[in-house]
Motif scaffolding. Structure first.
Motif, mmCIF file in Angstrom:
data_model
loop_
_atom_site.group_PDB
_atom_site.id
_atom_site.type_symbol
_atom_site.label_atom_id
_atom_site.label_comp_id
_atom_site.label_asym_id
_atom_site.label_seq_id
_atom_site.Cartn_x
_atom_site.Cartn_y
_atom_site.Cartn_z
ATOM 1 N N LEU A 77 -6.626 5.908 -8.336
ATOM 2 C CA LEU A 77 -6.409 6.826 -7.216
ATOM 3 C C LEU A 77 -6.043 8.240 -7.666
ATOM 4 C CD1 LEU A 77 -4.446 4.635 -4.625
ATOM 5 C CD2 LEU A 77 -6.898 5.086 -4.750
ATOM 6 N N GLU A 78 -5.688 8.399 -8.950
ATOM 7 C CA GLU A 78 -5.258 9.714 -9.420
ATOM 8 C C GLU A 78 -6.375 10.759 -9.431
ATOM 9 O OE1 GLU A 78 -3.042 9.162 -13.039
ATOM 10 O OE2 GLU A 78 -1.312 8.349 -11.946
ATOM 11 N N VAL A 79 -7.631 10.347 -9.280
ATOM 12 C CA VAL A 79 -8.695 11.357 -9.167
ATOM 13 C C VAL A 79 -8.599 12.075 -7.812
ATOM 14 C CG1 VAL A 79 -10.356 10.266 -10.741
ATOM 15 C CG2 VAL A 79 -10.466 9.738 -8.291
ATOM 16 N N LEU A 80 -7.849 11.487 -6.872
ATOM 17 C CA LEU A 80 -7.733 12.059 -5.536
ATOM 18 C C LEU A 80 -6.613 13.080 -5.443
ATOM 19 C CD1 LEU A 80 -8.062 8.831 -3.395
ATOM 20 C CD2 LEU A 80 -9.441 10.876 -3.076
ATOM 21 N N THR A 81 -5.434 12.691 -5.925
ATOM 22 C CA THR A 81 -4.247 13.529 -5.779
ATOM 23 C C THR A 81 -3.109 12.913 -6.571
ATOM 24 O OG1 THR A 81 -2.796 14.583 -4.135
ATOM 25 C CG2 THR A 81 -3.422 12.304 -3.697
ATOM 26 N N THR A 82 -1.906 13.460 -6.397
ATOM 27 C CA THR A 82 -0.729 12.889 -7.050
ATOM 28 C C THR A 82 -0.444 11.507 -6.474
ATOM 29 O OG1 THR A 82 0.150 15.122 -7.047
ATOM 30 C CG2 THR A 82 1.698 13.347 -7.578
ATOM 31 N N VAL A 83 -0.258 10.542 -7.339
ATOM 32 C CA VAL A 83 0.109 9.207 -6.872
ATOM 33 C C VAL A 83 1.617 9.014 -7.043
ATOM 34 C CG1 VAL A 83 -0.208 6.715 -7.203
ATOM 35 C CG2 VAL A 83 -2.170 8.262 -7.358
ATOM 36 N N GLY A 84 2.166 9.578 -8.102
ATOM 37 C CA GLY A 84 3.605 9.468 -8.333
ATOM 38 C C GLY A 84 3.959 8.181 -9.047
ATOM 39 N N THR A 85 5.261 7.974 -9.210
ATOM 40 C CA THR A 85 5.732 6.787 -9.901
ATOM 41 C C THR A 85 6.028 5.703 -8.873
ATOM 42 O OG1 THR A 85 6.756 8.237 -11.517
ATOM 43 C CG2 THR A 85 7.430 5.921 -11.556
ATOM 44 N N ILE A 86 5.317 4.603 -8.978
ATOM 45 C CA ILE A 86 5.470 3.517 -8.009
ATOM 46 C C ILE A 86 5.784 2.248 -8.793
ATOM 47 C CG2 ILE A 86 4.281 2.143 -6.230
ATOM 48 C CD1 ILE A 86 2.577 4.676 -5.666
ATOM 49 N N SER A 87 6.959 1.686 -8.538
ATOM 50 C CA SER A 87 7.355 0.471 -9.262
ATOM 51 C C SER A 87 6.467 -0.693 -8.823
ATOM 52 C CB SER A 87 8.813 0.133 -8.963
ATOM 53 O OG SER A 87 8.945 -0.219 -7.597
ATOM 54 N N ASP A 88 6.422 -1.737 -9.652
ATOM 55 C CA ASP A 88 5.669 -2.931 -9.286
ATOM 56 C C ASP A 88 6.177 -3.499 -7.974
ATOM 57 O OD1 ASP A 88 3.778 -3.006 -11.193
ATOM 58 O OD2 ASP A 88 4.725 -4.565 -12.427
ATOM 59 N N GLU A 89 7.516 -3.459 -7.812
ATOM 60 C CA GLU A 89 8.136 -3.993 -6.597
ATOM 61 C C GLU A 89 7.667 -3.214 -5.357
ATOM 62 O OE1 GLU A 89 12.338 -3.397 -6.495
ATOM 63 O OE2 GLU A 89 12.698 -5.415 -5.703
ATOM 64 N N ALA A 90 7.656 -1.876 -5.483
ATOM 65 C CA ALA A 90 7.236 -1.038 -4.352
ATOM 66 C C ALA A 90 5.753 -1.244 -4.058
ATOM 67 C CB ALA A 90 7.532 0.423 -4.659
ATOM 68 N N PHE A 91 4.965 -1.385 -5.126
ATOM 69 C CA PHE A 91 3.536 -1.655 -4.924
ATOM 70 C C PHE A 91 3.349 -2.965 -4.167
ATOM 71 C CE2 PHE A 91 -0.267 -3.961 -6.211
ATOM 72 C CZ PHE A 91 -1.254 -3.080 -5.803
ATOM 73 N N LEU A 92 4.082 -3.984 -4.597
ATOM 74 C CA LEU A 92 3.936 -5.310 -3.973
ATOM 75 C C LEU A 92 4.374 -5.284 -2.510
ATOM 76 C CD1 LEU A 92 5.011 -7.715 -6.843
ATOM 77 C CD2 LEU A 92 2.725 -7.442 -5.838
ATOM 78 N N ALA A 93 5.407 -4.506 -2.201
ATOM 79 C CA ALA A 93 5.875 -4.399 -0.812
ATOM 80 C C ALA A 93 4.797 -3.756 0.054
ATOM 81 C CB ALA A 93 7.165 -3.594 -0.747
ATOM 82 N N ARG A 94 4.168 -2.702 -0.482
ATOM 83 C CA ARG A 94 3.093 -2.057 0.281
ATOM 84 C C ARG A 94 1.876 -2.986 0.378
ATOM 85 N NH1 ARG A 94 2.384 3.078 1.811
ATOM 86 N NH2 ARG A 94 4.511 2.630 2.469
ATOM 87 N N PHE A 95 1.576 -3.677 -0.711
ATOM 88 C CA PHE A 95 0.455 -4.632 -0.688
ATOM 89 C C PHE A 95 0.698 -5.681 0.397
ATOM 90 C CE2 PHE A 95 -1.634 -8.566 -1.749
ATOM 91 C CZ PHE A 95 -2.929 -8.147 -2.003
ATOM 92 N N GLN A 96 1.949 -6.174 0.472
ATOM 93 C CA GLN A 96 2.276 -7.215 1.456
ATOM 94 C C GLN A 96 2.119 -6.685 2.884
ATOM 95 O OE1 GLN A 96 2.732 -10.386 0.486
ATOM 96 N NE2 GLN A 96 2.477 -10.806 2.677
ATOM 97 N N TYR A 97 2.488 -5.427 3.082
ATOM 98 C CA TYR A 97 2.319 -4.817 4.416
ATOM 99 C C TYR A 97 0.832 -4.831 4.802
ATOM 100 C CZ TYR A 97 2.429 -1.632 8.336
ATOM 101 O OH TYR A 97 2.267 -1.096 9.586
ATOM 102 N N LEU A 98 -0.003 -4.422 3.860
ATOM 103 C CA LEU A 98 -1.446 -4.428 4.139
ATOM 104 C C LEU A 98 -1.933 -5.848 4.442
ATOM 105 C CD1 LEU A 98 -1.277 -1.497 3.061
ATOM 106 C CD2 LEU A 98 -3.323 -1.951 1.731
ATOM 107 N N LYS A 99 -1.422 -6.791 3.678
ATOM 108 C CA LYS A 99 -1.819 -8.193 3.857
ATOM 109 C C LYS A 99 -1.380 -8.705 5.240
ATOM 110 C CE LYS A 99 -3.016 -11.884 1.070
ATOM 111 N NZ LYS A 99 -4.466 -11.855 1.013
ATOM 112 N N ASP A 100 -0.182 -8.292 5.646
ATOM 113 C CA ASP A 100 0.330 -8.713 6.960
ATOM 114 C C ASP A 100 -0.454 -8.065 8.108
ATOM 115 O OD1 ASP A 100 2.242 -10.232 5.689
ATOM 116 O OD2 ASP A 100 3.845 -8.752 5.906
ATOM 117 N N HIS A 101 -1.203 -7.017 7.794
ATOM 118 C CA HIS A 101 -2.022 -6.326 8.792
ATOM 119 C C HIS A 101 -3.485 -6.354 8.337
ATOM 120 C CE1 HIS A 101 2.073 -4.828 9.261
ATOM 121 N NE2 HIS A 101 1.776 -4.673 10.541
#
Ligand code: ACO
Length: 175
Positions: free
Chosen positions: A30-54
């Motif tokens: 995704l970094e070819v698009l813009t700044t992604v920043g520092t995202i922990s594995d835990e934070a990634f998984l929480a966002r992934f789970q949100y997408l999965k729940d929707h």
């Protein structure tokens, strides 16, 4: 439709796609698009789970190059081998279609294409085209009456090749 290069697969984003694999992860792509920043594995998984729940709303897909085993793909893997899933390749492209549910058009649905990214060294191989074709097909299958997106002027020729036409004007308000 053009076929993918040998050994490349299109598939949904998976919860292991952010594992530390040097330049091979989903977030790196995704970094070819813009700044992604520092995202922990835990934070990634929480966002992934949100997408999965929707999952009737968020469809995020990736293209993986299976020719490059993740264990050989980067220096970070040798220092953190436990984080590597054996036998997996590297993520080379990604994209999302977000399905909006409306009241107008008899409770119509609209697909919004977002965050299309092809790794810099993989551009020009029709991977972007394949991502867009797949997202359009998802939008159509779930019942969207249109699929739209915002892009910069320089990407207009690419989206025209993908079957889109200019429509309206993008407006933005940044907090
Ligand atoms: N100008 C003119 N034509 C282009 C351009 C361009 N900038 N980019 C691609 N094309 C053409 C290709 O030549 C090809 O044409 P052909 O079929 O006649 O050979 C066709 O479009 C398909 O090109 P792909 O090989 O599929 O393009 P690629 O895989 O490189 O992906 C993309 C294009 C997604 C724009 C990629 O370059 C990229 O990731 N760029 C950086 C990030 C970006 O700008 N993403 C889009 C943001 S907008 C959004 O997300 C909704």
């Amino acid at each position: 439709q053009d076929s993918l290069p040998a050994g490349y697969v299109v598939r949904p984003l998976s919860r292991t796609d952010n594992q530390l694999r040097s330049n091979t992860s989903f977030l790196k792509t995704l970094e070819v698009l813009t700044t992604v920043g520092t995202i922990s594995d835990e934070a990634f998984l929480a966002r992934f789970q949100y997408l999965k729940d929707h999952s009737d709303q968020y469809y995020t897909i990736v293209i993986e190059d299976m020719n490059v085993p993740a264990t050989l793909a980067g220096s970070a893997t040798s220092s953190s081998p436990s984080l590597v899933t054996p036998g997996r390749g590297k993520i080379v492209a990604a994209g999302t279609v977000l399905v909006e549910r409306k009241f107008i058009h008899e409770l119509g649905m609209v697909g919004h294409i977002e965050d299309i990214a092809v790794s810099a060294d993989q551009q020009g191989k029709k991977l972007g085209l394949r991502i867009i074709e797949t997202l359009k097909a998802i939008g159509q299958q779930v019942g969207c009456y249109k699929v739209i997106l915002d892009c910069s002027e320089k990407n207009v020729p690419f989206y025209e090749k993908c079957g889109f036409e200019r429509k309206g004007v993008e407006m933005g308000w940044y907090v």
